[in-house]
Enzyme design. Structure first.
Site, mmCIF file in Angstrom:
data_model
loop_
_atom_site.group_PDB
_atom_site.id
_atom_site.type_symbol
_atom_site.label_atom_id
_atom_site.label_comp_id
_atom_site.label_asym_id
_atom_site.label_seq_id
_atom_site.Cartn_x
_atom_site.Cartn_y
_atom_site.Cartn_z
ATOM 1 C CB SER A 95 -0.938 0.011 1.210
ATOM 2 O OG SER A 95 -0.204 -0.047 2.424
ATOM 3 C CG HIS A 99 -3.979 -1.074 -1.367
ATOM 4 N ND1 HIS A 99 -4.367 0.243 -1.340
ATOM 5 C CD2 HIS A 99 -3.745 -1.419 -0.076
ATOM 6 C CE1 HIS A 99 -4.365 0.684 -0.097
ATOM 7 N NE2 HIS A 99 -3.998 -0.313 0.686
ATOM 8 C CE LYS A 115 -7.290 -0.047 1.454
ATOM 9 N NZ LYS A 115 -8.200 -0.668 2.463
#
Length: 394
Positions: free
Chosen positions: A182, A210, A242
């Site tokens: 990340s 992610h 996300k």
């Protein structure tokens, strides 16, 4: 408050200030697509994890409203009590189809998922092998489990194999890694990790926080770049907060593994279930990501453009190959100055400092999204380069 405790807290805060590690909350007053208003100033948002721009999608809003109207604003209890609405069962089946796995479990956050899963899977007689740059939630889960913690150098699988080879044969072993890191934007070597876990009889758990929604077949994650490889990974964790623009997380694996977690994972057992509206939005987000690859393709193109622009200007971006583009600055003081200048220039880009990243590697973590236009990124790159030169970063 007891004055002794107050003096203790103040002393710690003073120390953080002196080392440029003190953090302050700022209010984001408005956010729309690629722009936000913070402290009254309009800025281009290059700090968000809303990678596909789905957080503001009208279809997700409508799905959330519909679920709220049907079930109310809160689940009112944990899933094991009365909080297990039909939406949970429906969306977990949807996740199973998306991830091509036997069983899925929705939990309340990525942090809860990692801490809960790891601390329930292993105990003090086991060993966990963890990439040195794994997310803090993975580290915290290992600490809470009481298992022996072996950290291998970042993406150094020769180092990992030496550790596995020297570990007692009778010990149960878990290997855990982010798939996209990340703060660095680089990728784990999943094919080689699978080979090692099979060679040494370990479990392999991957954190797709992610990568989910961005990479792999139907956006199912980096492991699903090769679906047959994904099936050889024991446990997949991912988030809805996300690229999917919602909130919450999931864990997938074999039916027996997920059933074991339902019965042993304290962060699941003792937590009120997610609100129905959140579940409604999650279901719609998975549907959109699974069917439409245009968001993902645009994000990958934007990431490539932005990485190239900064790297060619002379910035050090490490080994990033994704939509996460770090500019490594070094000292806390220098990165705070750089961040402040960027915000003054109308770019929301936040200084990332220890303990989030290793000492002396403070950075600006830029995150591009599918919604950024070429003009957005070109405008930002020009200003970043100018300020980088002024601050001596390049």
């Amino acid at each position: 408050m007891n004055p002794v405790w107050e003096a203790h807290f103040q002393s710690k805060l003073t120390s953080l200030t002196e080392t440029s590690q003190h953090r302050t909350l700022f209010v984001t007053e408005h956010a729309e697509k690629t722009w936000l208003v913070r402290n009254g100033k309009r800025m281009l948002n290059l700090a968000s994890n809303n990678y596909l721009g789905l957080a503001g999608d009208e279809q997700l809003k409508e799905a959330a409203v519909e679920a709220t109207k049907r079930y109310g604003t809160g689940a009112t209890a944990s899933r094991l009590v009365v909080g297990n609405y039909p939406l949970y069962e429906e969306i977990e089946q949807q996740i199973c189809a998306w991830k091509e796995t036997e069983k899925a479990l929705i939990v309340n956050s990525g942090y809860t998922a990692n801490v809960g899963a790891i601390s329930s899977l292993v105990g003090r007689h086991d060993i966990v092998f963890s990439d040195k740059l794994n997310h803090a939630s993975i580290v915290d889960g290992i600490v809470l489990s009481g298992a022996e913690h072996k950290r291998y150098r970042h993406n150094d699988l020769e180092h990992l194999e030496r550790m596995l080879r020297s570990a007692p044969a009778e010990k149960r072993k878990l290997i855990v890694t982010d798939t996209i890191f990340s703060m660095d934007g680089d990728m784990a070597h999943l094919e080689n990790l699978v080979i090692l876990k099979e060679k040494y009889g370990a479990l392999l758990m991957v954190d797709e926080a992610h990568a989910g929604g961005v990479y792999g077949k139907n956006g199912a994650g980096l492991a699903h770049n090769h679906p047959e490889l994904a099936k050889r990974i024991d446990i997949h964790m991912g988030t809805f907060s996300k690229a999917l623009g919602c909130y919450g997380a999931y864990i997938t694996g074999s039916a027996v593994c997920i059933d074991y977690m339902i019965n042993t994972m304290r962060g699941f057992i003792f937590t009120t279930a997610l609100p129905p509206g959140t579940l409604g939005a999650i279901g719609k987000a998975i549907e959109i990501v699974s069917k439409d690859g245009t968001y993902r393709q645009r994000l990958i193109e934007n990431g490539g453009y932005f990485r190239t622009a900064l790297q060619e200007a002379g910035f050090y971006i490490g080994d990033s190959t994704t939509h996460i583009v770090p500019v490594i600055v070094g000292s806390n003081e220098a990165v705070l100055r750089f961040s402040m200048k960027l915000q003054e220039a109308g770019i929301a880009a936040i200084a990332i400092r220890p303990p989030t990243v290793p000492q002396y590697s403070s950075r600006i973590r830029f995150a591009v999204t599918a919604q950024h236009t070429n003009d957005d990124l070109q405008w930002a790159a020009q200003r970043i380069v100018q300020i980088g030169k002024e601050e001596g970063v390049i």
